[in-house]
Design a protein around this motif. Structure first.
Motif, PDB file in Angstrom:
ATOM      1  N   PRO A  44       0.828  -1.217   0.000  1.00 17.23           N
ATOM      2  CA  PRO A  44       0.000   0.000   0.000  1.00 17.23           C
ATOM      3  C   PRO A  44       0.855   1.256   0.000  1.00 17.23           C
ATOM      4  CG  PRO A  44      -0.675  -1.549   1.723  1.00 17.23           C
ATOM      5  CD  PRO A  44       0.629  -2.037   1.190  1.00 17.23           C
ATOM      6  N   ASP A  45       0.315   2.324  -0.512  1.00 21.92           N
ATOM      7  CA  ASP A  45       0.999   3.611  -0.461  1.00 21.92           C
ATOM      8  C   ASP A  45       1.181   4.044   0.989  1.00 21.92           C
ATOM      9  OD1 ASP A  45       1.000   3.697  -3.214  1.00 21.92           O
ATOM     10  OD2 ASP A  45      -0.864   4.854  -3.330  1.00 21.92           O
ATOM     11  N   GLY A  46       2.245   4.780   1.234  1.00 20.81           N
ATOM     12  CA  GLY A  46       2.458   5.352   2.556  1.00 20.81           C
ATOM     13  C   GLY A  46       3.431   4.590   3.418  1.00 20.81           C
ATOM     14  N   LEU A  47       3.937   3.440   2.964  1.00 21.57           N
ATOM     15  CA  LEU A  47       4.903   2.676   3.749  1.00 21.57           C
ATOM     16  C   LEU A  47       6.317   3.057   3.332  1.00 21.57           C
ATOM     17  CD1 LEU A  47       3.371  -0.923   3.779  1.00 21.57           C
ATOM     18  CD2 LEU A  47       2.885   1.007   5.279  1.00 21.57           C
ATOM     19  N   ASP A  48       7.230   3.143   4.310  1.00 22.21           N
ATOM     20  CA  ASP A  48       8.614   3.404   3.958  1.00 22.21           C
ATOM     21  C   ASP A  48       9.289   2.102   3.540  1.00 22.21           C
ATOM     22  OD1 ASP A  48       9.402   2.003   6.289  1.00 22.21           O
ATOM     23  OD2 ASP A  48       9.419   3.842   7.482  1.00 22.21           O
ATOM     24  N   ASP A  49      10.537   2.190   3.114  1.00 23.61           N
ATOM     25  CA  ASP A  49      11.231   1.020   2.559  1.00 23.61           C
ATOM     26  C   ASP A  49      11.322  -0.111   3.573  1.00 23.61           C
ATOM     27  OD1 ASP A  49      11.551   2.346   0.195  1.00 23.61           O
ATOM     28  OD2 ASP A  49      13.620   2.980   0.585  1.00 23.61           O
ATOM     29  N   HIS A  50      11.588   0.230   4.830  1.00 23.56           N
ATOM     30  CA  HIS A  50      11.703  -0.806   5.856  1.00 23.56           C
ATOM     31  C   HIS A  50      10.383  -1.538   6.044  1.00 23.56           C
ATOM     32  CE1 HIS A  50      12.695  -2.794   9.636  1.00 23.56           C
ATOM     33  NE2 HIS A  50      11.627  -2.242  10.185  1.00 23.56           N
ATOM     34  N   GLU A  51       9.286  -0.811   6.063  1.00 19.41           N
ATOM     35  CA  GLU A  51       7.975  -1.429   6.243  1.00 19.41           C
ATOM     36  C   GLU A  51       7.594  -2.285   5.044  1.00 19.41           C
ATOM     37  OE1 GLU A  51       6.274   2.262   8.975  1.00 19.41           O
ATOM     38  OE2 GLU A  51       5.992   2.222   6.799  1.00 19.41           O
ATOM     39  N   VAL A  52       7.960  -1.835   3.851  1.00 19.57           N
ATOM     40  CA  VAL A  52       7.674  -2.629   2.652  1.00 19.57           C
ATOM     41  C   VAL A  52       8.443  -3.936   2.681  1.00 19.57           C
ATOM     42  CG1 VAL A  52       7.955  -2.704   0.150  1.00 19.57           C
ATOM     43  CG2 VAL A  52       7.054  -0.645   1.231  1.00 19.57           C
ATOM     44  N   ASP A  79       4.071 -21.984  -5.690  1.00 20.65           N
ATOM     45  CA  ASP A  79       5.371 -21.327  -5.595  1.00 20.65           C
ATOM     46  C   ASP A  79       5.178 -19.931  -5.020  1.00 20.65           C
ATOM     47  OD1 ASP A  79       8.075 -20.794  -5.867  1.00 20.65           O
ATOM     48  OD2 ASP A  79       8.008 -20.425  -8.033  1.00 20.65           O
ATOM     49  N   VAL A  80       6.235 -19.415  -4.379  1.00 22.97           N
ATOM     50  CA  VAL A  80       6.320 -18.012  -4.009  1.00 22.97           C
ATOM     51  C   VAL A  80       7.588 -17.484  -4.665  1.00 22.97           C
ATOM     52  CG1 VAL A  80       6.430 -16.314  -2.160  1.00 22.97           C
ATOM     53  CG2 VAL A  80       5.169 -18.440  -1.811  1.00 22.97           C
ATOM     54  N   ALA A  81       7.403 -16.739  -5.739  1.00 26.58           N
ATOM     55  CA  ALA A  81       8.543 -16.259  -6.523  1.00 26.58           C
ATOM     56  C   ALA A  81       8.817 -14.807  -6.176  1.00 26.58           C
ATOM     57  CB  ALA A  81       8.249 -16.397  -8.013  1.00 26.58           C
ATOM     58  N   MET A  82      10.084 -14.481  -5.931  1.00 22.34           N
ATOM     59  CA  MET A  82      10.472 -13.093  -5.700  1.00 22.34           C
ATOM     60  C   MET A  82      10.946 -12.505  -7.021  1.00 22.34           C
ATOM     61  SD  MET A  82       9.801 -12.518  -2.548  1.00 22.34           S
ATOM     62  CE  MET A  82      10.574 -10.912  -2.395  1.00 22.34           C
ATOM     63  N   ALA A  83      10.306 -11.422  -7.451  1.00 21.13           N
ATOM     64  CA  ALA A  83      10.662 -10.762  -8.708  1.00 21.13           C
ATOM     65  C   ALA A  83      10.435  -9.266  -8.547  1.00 21.13           C
ATOM     66  CB  ALA A  83       9.816 -11.307  -9.863  1.00 21.13           C
ATOM     67  N   GLN A  84      11.346  -8.486  -9.096  1.00 19.43           N
ATOM     68  CA  GLN A  84      11.281  -7.028  -8.980  1.00 19.43           C
ATOM     69  C   GLN A  84      11.152  -6.588  -7.521  1.00 19.43           C
ATOM     70  OE1 GLN A  84       8.673  -8.289 -11.574  1.00 19.43           O
ATOM     71  NE2 GLN A  84      10.588  -8.555 -12.661  1.00 19.43           N
ATOM     72  N   GLY A  85      11.730  -7.367  -6.617  1.00 14.49           N
ATOM     73  CA  GLY A  85      11.754  -7.000  -5.217  1.00 14.49           C
ATOM     74  C   GLY A  85      10.494  -7.288  -4.439  1.00 14.49           C
ATOM     75  N   SER A  86       9.492  -7.939  -5.039  1.00 14.20           N
ATOM     76  CA  SER A  86       8.243  -8.227  -4.346  1.00 14.20           C
ATOM     77  C   SER A  86       7.847  -9.681  -4.578  1.00 14.20           C
ATOM     78  CB  SER A  86       7.124  -7.298  -4.837  1.00 14.20           C
ATOM     79  OG  SER A  86       6.836  -7.537  -6.200  1.00 14.20           O
ATOM     80  N   PRO A  87       7.018 -10.249  -3.685  1.00 11.05           N
ATOM     81  CA  PRO A  87       6.611 -11.649  -3.846  1.00 11.05           C
ATOM     82  C   PRO A  87       5.471 -11.799  -4.849  1.00 11.05           C
ATOM     83  CG  PRO A  87       5.727 -10.763  -1.807  1.00 11.05           C
ATOM     84  CD  PRO A  87       6.557  -9.675  -2.405  1.00 11.05           C
ATOM     85  N   TRP A  88       5.505 -12.866  -5.609  1.00 11.24           N
ATOM     86  CA  TRP A  88       4.430 -13.262  -6.517  1.00 11.24           C
ATOM     87  C   TRP A  88       3.964 -14.643  -6.066  1.00 11.24           C
ATOM     88  CZ3 TRP A  88       3.354 -10.703 -11.506  1.00 11.24           C
ATOM     89  CH2 TRP A  88       4.075  -9.513 -11.676  1.00 11.24           C
TER      90      TRP A  88
END
Length: 502
Positions: A44-52, A79-88
């Motif tokens: 969600p919008d409004g989270l800093d990098d650490h929270e993300v 599967d849980v794939a990590m891509a572009q820095g986020s989980p899919w």
């Protein structure tokens, strides 16, 4: 054909759904040559990098836990794939309709069909609970009816991410509050019984065509979940005892999974079965100090009231359909249209006797109508819940919080203070919030916590709001963390003085 690939093997073919937490895609697994559903998770919008990063790490763990649940009525997580820095999250693709789609199109189900669907959902829940996985968002939108007749419960383990207070910073609650168990709304520990409550609401909706707790705002809906009695179902037939047993406010009094399974299976098969007599004891009234919403009515005799709304602000739900995202708290006045007649003030007008010519004029004393009962709700959320640096923390970086005080009517005066668990709060004084007649019934207060317990480093604490007038209560607890670090020495202080040259 689309050229967009995820994790080097999943080719995206088209969108299946979109919501506040991301997009669900239809994709092709190029390694195994099969179509899958893949959920692209977006913070969600409004989270800093650490929270993300913390959110994504939690999602990855939850997704892998869901993959342990192997049952024909549970969506399979591949599967849980990590891509572009986020989980899919990669899942099986089930072609069909959700139960919510069916209810919207065709209306309420027969008790037998509702028992068949709910029985399969319960079987899935029981297997997941045995493996230590809670669903936490059981609702019609997460139940799929496949074209082949298969009944599938989706989003195991990834529907709700709890314990991260910063996730409420945007003011969003994604999901359906009407399916939330009372203990979750009150910030209490949850377990399998919370999923059983949600199943009870789903069963009620399936046979009655509407939710027993939905109100005009999210806050009023949650207040109804916690504090209002269950409306008697009119079309449940043999399912009425199951609904009543699953929707007991106290988790310990709720009907167990095996007992509910027996009754649902019997109803689905058209057999008569009887509920266990030990599953439905009368609910004792709670201790007054445990109450977060208290009815105050001096003219009415005392009656038991359940502890009402202190919503734990850290609830984030992900639904496969990814609908209902961005539900903003509308902290408005009480929903009087949903109140029972026992709580509503009398509408009878004062009466007087008619004068006559043969006796002196007399009149009866006007009947005094008591004011409506006062309900008070306090909801605390974090604006900033972590700090790392020299202690005590500065105002600009210290953990900070907001609380919304809502009264059901005005005028009212509320005496409150902020309270932490490990140490005395940096602002321990009692304060007063005045609600004059005609004022808005909600008020927001703020607090920055500057204390840092010396005995704990890092310290994980919680903060709440205490109220002592017009009643005694404590709000939900919101966690925060303070990590004290010594300031880095300056170069001049850490380097030895230069020796004079010879």
């Amino acid at each position: 054909m689309s050229t967009r690939m995820v994790a080097g093997r999943y080719r995206l073919l088209g969108e299946l759904g979109r919501g506040g937490m991301g997009v669900v895609w239809r994709a092709r697994d190029e390694v195994l040559g099969r179509e899958v559903a893949i959920k692209e998770v977006r913070a969600p919008d409004g989270l800093d990098d650490h929270e993300v990063r913390r959110l994504y790490a939690r999602l990855e763990v939850e997704g892998r836990a869901a993959a342990r649940v192997d049952h024909p009525n549970v969506i399979t997580v591949y599967d849980v794939a990590m891509a572009q820095g986020s989980p899919w999250i990669v899942m099986e693709l089930v072609r069909g309709l959700s139960l919510s789609d069916i209810l919207d199109a065709d209306g309420a189900l027969t008790p037998r069909r509702a028992a068949e669907i709910s029985g399969r959902v319960l079987a899935a829940l029981r297997v997941a609970h045995e493996r230590g996985v809670l669903h936490r968002d059981v609702k019609p939108g997460n139940v799929l009816i496949g074209n082949d007749g298969r009944i599938v419960l989706t989003d195991f383990g990834i529907a709700v991410i709890e314990g991260t207070s910063a996730l409420t910073r945007t003011g969003e609650v994604v999901g359906s509050p009407e399916y939330l168990a009372p203990e979750r709304a009150l910030g209490r520990p949850t377990g399998p019984e919370s999923d059983l409550w949600s199943l009870g609401v789903l069963l009620y909706v399936a046979v009655e065509g509407g939710s027993p707790f939905r109100r005009d705002t999210a806050l009023n809906t949650l207040r109804a979940v916690v504090d209002e009695p269950l409306p008697e179902p009119r079309h449940a037939g043999p399912l009425a005892p199951v609904i009543a047993g699953l929707l007991r406010k106290e988790p310990a009094e709720r009907m167990t999974g095996p007992d509910a399974q027996r009754l649902l299976d019997a109803a689905a098969a058209g057999r008569r079965s009887y509920p266990p007599t030990v599953a439905l004891p009368p609910s004792p009234p709670p201790a007054p100090l445990a109450s977060t919403t208290v009815a105050m009515d001096a003219a009415a005799p005392p009656r038991p009231r359940r502890a009402a709304l202190a919503v734990a602000a850290g609830i984030l739900a992900l639904a496969l359909a990814l609908a209902a995202a961005g539900l903003t708290w509308a902290l408005l006045r009480d929903n009087t249209s949903g109140a029972s007649s026992a709580n509503a003030p009398s509408s009878a007008a004062p009466t007087t006797s008619a004068p006559t010519t043969t006796s002196p004029t007399t009149s009866a004393s006007p009947r005094t109508i008591p004011p409506p009962a006062l309900h008070l709700t306090v909801l605390v959320s974090a604006t900033r819940d972590t700090y790392t640096g020299p202690c005590p923390p500065p105002d600009s970086a210290a953990p900070s919080f907001t609380a919304v005080i809502t009264v059901s009517r005005t005028p009212a005066t509320v005496t409150y203070r902020w309270h932490t668990n490990l140490s005395t709060t940096s602002d321990p004084a009692w304060k007063t919030a005045h609600f004059a007649a005609g004022d808005p019934t909600s008020r927001t207060i703020t607090h920055t916590e500057l204390s840092s317990p010396a005995d704990y480093n890092p310290s994980t604490d919680w903060i709440a709001v205490d109220v002592k007038q017009p009643l005694t209560l404590q709000s939900n607890h919101v966690p925060f963390t303070v990590t004290c670090e010594s300031p880095s020495p300056s170069p001049s202080a850490s380097s030895p003085s230069a020796s004079p040259t010879a």
